[in-house]
Design a protein around this motif. Structure first.
Motif, PDB file in Angstrom:
ATOM      1  N   PRO A  57      54.110  -0.264  67.380  1.00  0.00           N
ATOM      2  CA  PRO A  57      54.680  -1.615  67.293  1.00  0.00           C
ATOM      3  C   PRO A  57      56.206  -1.627  67.200  1.00  0.00           C
ATOM      4  O   PRO A  57      56.842  -2.611  67.577  1.00  0.00           O
ATOM      5  CB  PRO A  57      54.054  -2.191  66.019  1.00  0.00           C
ATOM      6  N   ASP A  58      56.812  -0.515  66.693  1.00  0.00           N
ATOM      7  CA  ASP A  58      58.271  -0.496  66.546  1.00  0.00           C
ATOM      8  C   ASP A  58      58.981   0.042  67.800  1.00  0.00           C
ATOM      9  O   ASP A  58      60.190   0.311  67.774  1.00  0.00           O
ATOM     10  CB  ASP A  58      58.689   0.311  65.326  1.00  0.00           C
ATOM     11  N   THR A  59      58.264   0.160  68.913  1.00  0.00           N
ATOM     12  CA  THR A  59      58.885   0.607  70.168  1.00  0.00           C
ATOM     13  C   THR A  59      59.873  -0.452  70.659  1.00  0.00           C
ATOM     14  O   THR A  59      59.511  -1.627  70.799  1.00  0.00           O
ATOM     15  CB  THR A  59      57.820   0.837  71.248  1.00  0.00           C
ATOM     16  N   PRO A  60      61.135  -0.071  70.931  1.00  0.00           N
ATOM     17  CA  PRO A  60      62.129  -1.065  71.386  1.00  0.00           C
ATOM     18  C   PRO A  60      61.756  -1.660  72.746  1.00  0.00           C
ATOM     19  O   PRO A  60      61.173  -0.980  73.597  1.00  0.00           O
ATOM     20  CB  PRO A  60      63.424  -0.258  71.483  1.00  0.00           C
ATOM     21  N   VAL A  61      62.116  -2.913  72.939  1.00  0.00           N
ATOM     22  CA  VAL A  61      61.870  -3.584  74.211  1.00  0.00           C
ATOM     23  C   VAL A  61      63.024  -4.543  74.483  1.00  0.00           C
ATOM     24  O   VAL A  61      63.556  -5.176  73.577  1.00  0.00           O
ATOM     25  CB  VAL A  61      60.521  -4.348  74.197  1.00  0.00           C
ATOM     26  N   SER A  62      63.445  -4.593  75.745  1.00  0.00           N
ATOM     27  CA  SER A  62      64.449  -5.581  76.167  1.00  0.00           C
ATOM     28  C   SER A  62      63.812  -6.486  77.214  1.00  0.00           C
ATOM     29  O   SER A  62      62.959  -6.055  77.991  1.00  0.00           O
ATOM     30  CB  SER A  62      65.688  -4.897  76.753  1.00  0.00           C
ATOM     31  N   VAL A  63      64.241  -7.734  77.222  1.00  0.00           N
ATOM     32  CA  VAL A  63      63.729  -8.728  78.162  1.00  0.00           C
ATOM     33  C   VAL A  63      64.920  -9.409  78.807  1.00  0.00           C
ATOM     34  O   VAL A  63      65.786  -9.956  78.106  1.00  0.00           O
ATOM     35  CB  VAL A  63      62.847  -9.774  77.457  1.00  0.00           C
ATOM     36  N   THR A  64      64.977  -9.392  80.146  1.00  0.00           N
ATOM     37  CA  THR A  64      66.111  -9.982  80.858  1.00  0.00           C
ATOM     38  C   THR A  64      65.636 -11.060  81.811  1.00  0.00           C
ATOM     39  O   THR A  64      64.747 -10.831  82.626  1.00  0.00           O
ATOM     40  CB  THR A  64      66.888  -8.903  81.645  1.00  0.00           C
ATOM     41  N   LEU A  65      66.240 -12.236  81.678  1.00  0.00           N
ATOM     42  CA  LEU A  65      65.983 -13.362  82.569  1.00  0.00           C
ATOM     43  C   LEU A  65      67.158 -13.520  83.525  1.00  0.00           C
ATOM     44  O   LEU A  65      68.310 -13.294  83.126  1.00  0.00           O
ATOM     45  CB  LEU A  65      65.794 -14.669  81.792  1.00  0.00           C
ATOM     46  N   GLU A  66      66.899 -13.914  84.755  1.00  0.00           N
ATOM     47  CA  GLU A  66      67.917 -14.194  85.776  1.00  0.00           C
ATOM     48  C   GLU A  66      68.921 -13.037  85.881  1.00  0.00           C
ATOM     49  O   GLU A  66      70.134 -13.229  85.915  1.00  0.00           O
ATOM     50  CB  GLU A  66      68.624 -15.516  85.488  1.00  0.00           C
ATOM     51  N   GLY A  67      68.371 -11.832  85.936  1.00  0.00           N
ATOM     52  CA  GLY A  67      69.190 -10.631  85.932  1.00  0.00           C
ATOM     53  C   GLY A  67      70.164 -10.516  87.092  1.00  0.00           C
ATOM     54  O   GLY A  67      69.879 -10.944  88.211  1.00  0.00           O
ATOM     55  N   THR A  68      71.316  -9.949  86.843  1.00  0.00           N
ATOM     56  CA  THR A  68      72.450  -9.670  87.741  1.00  0.00           C
ATOM     57  C   THR A  68      73.191 -10.931  88.169  1.00  0.00           C
ATOM     58  O   THR A  68      74.123 -10.853  88.966  1.00  0.00           O
ATOM     59  CB  THR A  68      72.053  -8.868  89.012  1.00  0.00           C
ATOM     60  N   THR A  69      72.808 -12.103  87.654  1.00  0.00           N
ATOM     61  CA  THR A  69      73.555 -13.331  87.932  1.00  0.00           C
ATOM     62  C   THR A  69      74.342 -13.703  86.679  1.00  0.00           C
ATOM     63  O   THR A  69      74.106 -13.161  85.592  1.00  0.00           O
ATOM     64  CB  THR A  69      72.617 -14.493  88.310  1.00  0.00           C
ATOM     65  N   THR A  70      75.256 -14.643  86.816  1.00  0.00           N
ATOM     66  CA  THR A  70      76.046 -15.066  85.652  1.00  0.00           C
ATOM     67  C   THR A  70      75.248 -15.962  84.713  1.00  0.00           C
ATOM     68  O   THR A  70      75.783 -16.457  83.723  1.00  0.00           O
ATOM     69  CB  THR A  70      77.321 -15.801  86.107  1.00  0.00           C
ATOM     70  N   ARG A  71      73.966 -16.145  85.006  1.00  0.00           N
ATOM     71  CA  ARG A  71      73.063 -16.849  84.079  1.00  0.00           C
ATOM     72  C   ARG A  71      72.171 -15.854  83.331  1.00  0.00           C
ATOM     73  O   ARG A  71      71.262 -16.246  82.615  1.00  0.00           O
ATOM     74  CB  ARG A  71      72.189 -17.843  84.856  1.00  0.00           C
ATOM     75  N   GLN A  72      72.444 -14.568  83.510  1.00  0.00           N
ATOM     76  CA  GLN A  72      71.625 -13.529  82.886  1.00  0.00           C
ATOM     77  C   GLN A  72      71.614 -13.662  81.365  1.00  0.00           C
ATOM     78  O   GLN A  72      72.639 -13.915  80.734  1.00  0.00           O
ATOM     79  CB  GLN A  72      72.165 -12.152  83.271  1.00  0.00           C
ATOM     80  N   ARG A  73      70.427 -13.460  80.792  1.00  0.00           N
ATOM     81  CA  ARG A  73      70.275 -13.407  79.336  1.00  0.00           C
ATOM     82  C   ARG A  73      69.327 -12.272  78.999  1.00  0.00           C
ATOM     83  O   ARG A  73      68.255 -12.160  79.586  1.00  0.00           O
ATOM     84  CB  ARG A  73      69.697 -14.732  78.805  1.00  0.00           C
ATOM     85  N   THR A  74      69.725 -11.447  78.050  1.00  0.00           N
ATOM     86  CA  THR A  74      68.901 -10.315  77.634  1.00  0.00           C
ATOM     87  C   THR A  74      68.621 -10.412  76.139  1.00  0.00           C
ATOM     88  O   THR A  74      69.533 -10.678  75.342  1.00  0.00           O
ATOM     89  CB  THR A  74      69.596  -8.981  77.950  1.00  0.00           C
ATOM     90  N   TYR A  75      67.379 -10.211  75.781  1.00  0.00           N
ATOM     91  CA  TYR A  75      66.953 -10.251  74.378  1.00  0.00           C
ATOM     92  C   TYR A  75      66.316  -8.905  74.033  1.00  0.00           C
ATOM     93  O   TYR A  75      65.599  -8.320  74.855  1.00  0.00           O
ATOM     94  CB  TYR A  75      65.944 -11.387  74.152  1.00  0.00           C
ATOM     95  N   THR A  76      66.588  -8.408  72.841  1.00  0.00           N
ATOM     96  CA  THR A  76      66.008  -7.136  72.399  1.00  0.00           C
ATOM     97  C   THR A  76      65.148  -7.376  71.162  1.00  0.00           C
ATOM     98  O   THR A  76      65.448  -8.238  70.324  1.00  0.00           O
ATOM     99  CB  THR A  76      67.096  -6.102  72.078  1.00  0.00           C
ATOM    100  N   ALA A  77      64.090  -6.597  71.071  1.00  0.00           N
ATOM    101  CA  ALA A  77      63.164  -6.699  69.942  1.00  0.00           C
ATOM    102  C   ALA A  77      62.342  -5.415  69.930  1.00  0.00           C
ATOM    103  O   ALA A  77      62.747  -4.391  70.503  1.00  0.00           O
ATOM    104  CB  ALA A  77      62.271  -7.934  70.101  1.00  0.00           C
ATOM    105  N   THR A  78      61.199  -5.453  69.283  1.00  0.00           N
ATOM    106  CA  THR A  78      60.205  -4.388  69.372  1.00  0.00           C
ATOM    107  C   THR A  78      58.921  -5.010  69.895  1.00  0.00           C
ATOM    108  O   THR A  78      58.793  -6.241  69.943  1.00  0.00           O
ATOM    109  CB  THR A  78      59.946  -3.740  68.001  1.00  0.00           C
ATOM    110  N   LEU A  79      57.986  -4.175  70.288  1.00  0.00           N
ATOM    111  CA  LEU A  79      56.718  -4.724  70.774  1.00  0.00           C
ATOM    112  C   LEU A  79      56.057  -5.600  69.718  1.00  0.00           C
ATOM    113  O   LEU A  79      55.448  -6.624  70.047  1.00  0.00           O
ATOM    114  CB  LEU A  79      55.780  -3.586  71.172  1.00  0.00           C
TER     115      LEU A  79
END
Length: 555
Positions: free
Chosen positions: A202-224
């Motif tokens: 459950p403590d494995t890191p994970v990143s989530v990226t929306l609208e990647g490589t554009t200037t609207r990109q947003r990345t969130y980090t958490a764990t599973l």
């Protein structure tokens, strides 16, 4: 494509083909050189929606356009292709046309290109493949998540948009590989729970990226284990206090220890103006270089013409001036704007002249931008202000008229119809005769669309860049005064004074009167603002994200 002849002289029909071309994950700058070369030869363009606008710009003017996906209703008159690509494009290929099928990402990893290539092969249609930057590779790179460490790594790419078998989840859960998962936002929490259920910690890191490589990109980090809660807290997934992002939005998630490096390697979303909507009120054909520089700082520039440049009402004055240049009437010609250079250059071309017509004439430019326009024309200025780049700065360096060394006492000054008399008066005081010629007229442009006007007045823009006093007056005249949360950036003291006279607070003043210096000053302002928020432990907000009506504190 012209018909050819065989060895017997019979006309042979030209052979067309289909090119499956990877257009990258969204950033237009990720198109390959080979892709640009191929697009230039396209007769028919079938484009995925994300990169359609970018690839269009590299195609010939007469290219036939089709959309590859109209599920979201992106183009009212689009032709639905996908599975019917071969049937619809076969006549074009038979006619010898080059059909370019662009895929968002890479043809081998993204979209339906593999199926379409197989259909072409079965139908006997010639095709070729131009690889591109795959979304599952490009997006993590822009998020600052390297997929491989110094000692290498086991990386697995997973497309979880379709239901995966339990055996597949078991293999993914049991291994220690870095997983790059392409899925939808709404499916993420279930995917995370499924990985944990099949063996991932459950403590494995994970990143989530929306609208990647554009200037609207947003990345969130958490764990599973905390992913769902973190996305709800960030108001991305539904919660009692937030309106969620569309759960069908495509995302790229990275699962594994490599995610921990994002804290040090995030380079894209930390640009000084990342995501800022910046209004660029300029003459339309002069906004390109400034907008490109703003994009390099992560901004999203919106070009709104406030000034239109038109020829003089009567051409006789300019015609006499050009004749005087050729016949040796002038010792000097002084350019005070890029538009003045353009006006003289157009007259030269009209008469079949080029830069050689300036032979024997001294040339002055008011600043770096104007000087560069002359260099592009093939003329190296003899005089550019060493200090302030303005009419006053030019006068500081302009020599006195000396009848011994100056055989001609006359200066040609081609400029706008509304230009001030500062330079004329100063040159006369130095002993020169001046032919003050109207080279072009500046008129107020038409108002921008209603949504742009509302964004200006309602605080939808994070910053406005003013490059002259006239852009201030004209923007306020055609669109209204920018909201008080909007950052105001001005190219020099005169422009700043005009902005203040119109009730605007000037936040950024360029250290030198050039568009490049102004963009850099705004980037420095954005970086300082970001650093202050980070040091205070606060979330970084864009100016437009402040509550409507909140007044800015003096900076």
């Amino acid at each position: 494509m012209s018909p050819t002849h065989d060895i017997h002289g019979a006309v042979r029909r030209p052979v067309g083909q289909v090119t499956f071309l990877g257009a990258g994950p969204g950033d237009p700058g990720l198109l390959t050189l080979r892709a640009v070369e191929v697009l230039a030869s396209a007769d028919v363009l079938v484009a995925d929606p994300l990169t359609a606008v970018a690839v269009r710009g590299h195609c010939p003017a007469g290219v036939e356009l089709h959309a590859a996906d109209t599920a979201a209703g992106r183009e009212a008159d689009a032709v639905v292709l996908g599975g019917g690509l071969v049937a619809r494009m076969f006549p074009a290929v038979q006619a010898g046309k080059h059909v370019v099928r662009t895929v968002d990402g890479d043809p081998g990893m993204d979209g339906r290109a593999a199926e379409e290539m197989l259909a072409c092969a079965q139908a006997g249609i010639p095709f070729q493949v131009v690889p591109g930057v795959a979304q599952s590779v490009g997006v993590p790179a822009y998020a600052g998540v390297p997929l491989c460490g110094g000692e290498g790594a086991d990386v697995r790419f997973v497309d979880a948009r379709q239901q995966l078998a339990d055996s597949t989840w078991s293999n993914l859960g049991d291994c220690d590989a870095t997983l790059v998962v392409r899925t939808t936002l709404g499916a993420l929490p279930v995917s995370a729970q499924t990985l944990v259920a099949h063996g991932r910690k459950p403590d494995t890191p994970v990143s989530v990226t929306l609208e990647g490589t554009t200037t609207r990109q947003r990345t969130y980090t958490a764990t599973l284990g905390t992913l769902a809660a973190e996305l709800k807290a960030a108001r991305v997934l539904p919660s009692p206090v937030s309106a969620p992002v569309d759960p069908a939005s495509s995302v790229i998630a990275v699962v594994g220890q490599q995610v921990a490096q994002r804290a040090s390697l995030s380079w894209f979303e930390t640009k000084p103006l990342f995501g800022w909507n910046v209004l660029v009120p300029r003459t339309k054909d002069q906004a390109g270089a400034l907008s490109e520089q703003l994009r390099s700082y992560g901004a999203v520039p919106s070009e709104v013409p406030t000034i239109a440049v038109e020829p003089p009402r009567t051409p006789q004055q300019m015609e006499r001036a050009i004749k005087g240049l050729v016949t040796g009437r002038y010792e000097w010609i002084a350019f005070t704007s890029v538009n003045a250079v353009k006006a003289v250059r157009e007259k030269f071309e009209e008469y079949g002249l080029d830069a050689r017509a300036f032979a024997g004439i001294k040339v002055a430019a008011v600043g770096e931008t104007t000087s560069q326009a002359l260099v592009d024309f093939g003329v190296k200025p003899d005089l550019v202000p060493s200090g302030e780049q303005s009419a006053a700065g030019l006068l500081e360096d302009w020599p006195l008229y000396d009848p011994v060394f100056d055989p001609i006492d006359r200066v040609l000054l081609p400029r706008a119809d509304i230009a001030t008399e500062t330079l004329v008066a100063g040159l006369v005081e130095l002993g020169w005769e001046v032919d003050d010629v109207t080279a072009y007229r500046t008129v107020r442009a038409s108002p921008p669309p209603a949504e742009t006007r509302e964004a200006i007045k309602g605080g939808g823009f994070d910053a406005v860049i003013f490059t002259s006093s006239s852009t201030v007056r004209n923007l306020v005249g055609i669109a209204g005064k920018p909201h008080n949360v909007t950052v105001i950036a001005c190219i020099g003291p005169a422009t700043a004074k005009t902005a203040e006279e119109h009730g605007l607070r000037v936040d950024v003043l360029a250290p030198a009167p050039s568009a490049a210096a102004l963009a850099e000053a705004l980037a420095d302002f954005g970086a300082a603002r970001r650093d202050a928020a980070t040091q205070a432990g606060e979330q970084v907000y864009r100016p437009s994200e402040r509550r409507p009506g909140s007044r800015r504190k003096a900076r």
